[in-house]
Motif scaffolding. Structure first.
Motif, short mmCIF file in Angstrom:
data_model
loop_
_atom_site.label_atom_id
_atom_site.label_comp_id
_atom_site.label_asym_id
_atom_site.label_seq_id
_atom_site.Cartn_x
_atom_site.Cartn_y
_atom_site.Cartn_z
N UNK A 199 0.83 -1.21 0.00
CA UNK A 199 0.00 0.00 0.00
C UNK A 199 0.87 1.26 0.00
N UNK A 200 1.89 1.22 -0.84
CA UNK A 200 2.79 2.37 -0.97
C UNK A 200 2.17 3.42 -1.88
N UNK A 201 2.63 4.66 -1.69
CA UNK A 201 2.18 5.74 -2.57
C UNK A 201 3.35 6.42 -3.28
N UNK A 202 4.59 5.99 -2.95
CA UNK A 202 5.76 6.58 -3.59
C UNK A 202 6.92 5.60 -3.55
N UNK A 203 7.90 5.87 -4.40
CA UNK A 203 9.20 5.21 -4.30
C UNK A 203 10.26 6.29 -4.21
N UNK A 204 11.38 5.94 -3.61
CA UNK A 204 12.59 6.78 -3.69
C UNK A 204 13.64 5.91 -4.37
N UNK A 205 13.90 6.21 -5.65
CA UNK A 205 14.67 5.30 -6.50
C UNK A 205 16.09 5.80 -6.73
N UNK A 206 16.99 4.87 -6.94
CA UNK A 206 18.38 5.19 -7.25
C UNK A 206 18.44 6.07 -8.50
N UNK A 207 19.06 7.25 -8.38
CA UNK A 207 18.99 8.25 -9.44
C UNK A 207 19.53 7.74 -10.77
N UNK A 218 5.14 2.75 -12.74
CA UNK A 218 4.60 3.18 -11.45
C UNK A 218 4.16 4.64 -11.50
N UNK A 219 4.97 5.48 -12.14
CA UNK A 219 4.61 6.89 -12.25
C UNK A 219 3.30 7.06 -13.01
N UNK A 220 3.15 6.33 -14.10
CA UNK A 220 1.92 6.40 -14.88
C UNK A 220 0.71 5.95 -14.07
#
Length: 259
Positions: A199-207, A218-220
């Motif tokens: 039930x996540x609403x965001x990711x913090x991804x390796x740049x 996921x962004x879409x």
């Protein structure tokens, strides 16, 4: 149970990685001085938590004390009181509990809390650090969000803090860089399969891996995309072609214009 969107401030204010630290100037990562400097500058703050021997959430990045203090050994083997007596290298700042940090921040800026993997294998946790985090956050007033590389930790937080936004810290998971994490686990986590189940609403991804198709997917689908760790204005400009916001260090990220 449902996902909880990030408050708008998490997408508007650049996020100071481990607070606004500068080791050369004696401002150490995750330290009270770095946290106060980030607040004064108007940045959102990212911090890390580890578990003490007596079950307190401590604001500290590493599993071991060696890199950031004059002590040796595991954070998990020291009590919160013992850890609170240890000074961070090249500074007069001690290691703080999450409760102490929350009192400093006091809702002045958004706070992004990364729950460090206690298993070292991204496997099911005993839930002690997650429970300590939830206890500390009870009654806190201010924008806060929770994340972890370990999806099991995020699942715990969905249960313990269902009203707070949660996300996954994600990576390209190059097995050579993630040893001793086994290659099979790297292969699984690389495709971010736990986003919906936690039930996540965001990711913090390796740049450096923002071009991954799964990130675009996921962004879409409505996920907010943060990224780590940006170290220059040029790097920020590249990252923002995909990411909604950046986690930064080593340069002054631009704040939004007033009004």
């Amino acid at each position: 149970m449902t996902s909880v969107p990030l408050p708008p401030a998490f997408l508007a204010l650049p996020v100071a990685h481990r607070a606004l630290h500068d080791r050369a100037a004696g401002v150490i990562e995750n330290s009270p001085t770095a946290i106060r400097k980030a607040i004064a500058a108007g940045y959102a703050i990212e911090i890390d938590i580890q578990l003490s021997a007596d079950g307190e959430a401590m604001v500290f990045h590493d599993e071991e004390l060696d890199r950031l203090t004059g002590e040796k050994g595991w954070v998990k083997d020291r009590s919160a009181a013992e850890l609170g007596q240890i000074l961070l290298k090249d500074s007069s700042d001690p290691i703080l509990t999450l409760t102490q940090v929350l009192k400093i921040v006091a809702g002045q800026v958004p706070l992004l809390i990364e729950i460090k993997d206690q298993t070292l294998t991204m496997s099911e946790t005993d839930g002690r650090l997650e429970a300590a985090c939830a206890r500390a956050l009870k009654g806190y007033r201010g924008d806060v969000a929770l994340m972890s590389f370990n999806p099991h930790s995020v699942a715990h937080m969905a249960r313990l803090c269902p009203d707070l936004p949660r996300g996954l810290t994600t990576s390209a998971y190059d097995p050579g860089e993630w040893a001793p994490l086994d290659p099979e686990t790297c292969d699984r986590l690389r495709e971010i399969p736990d986003y919906a189940p936690t039930f996540s609403s965001f990711i913090s991804h390796e740049a450096s891996d923002l071009a991954r198709p799964r990130v675009a997917e996921l962004k879409a689908g409505g996920a907010a995309i943060l990224c780590w760790t940006i170290r220059s204005a040029a790097g920020e400009a590249r990252a923002r072609a995909v990411a909604d916001n950046v986690t930064f260090e080593s340069y002054p990220a631009a704040l939004p214009a007033p009004g």
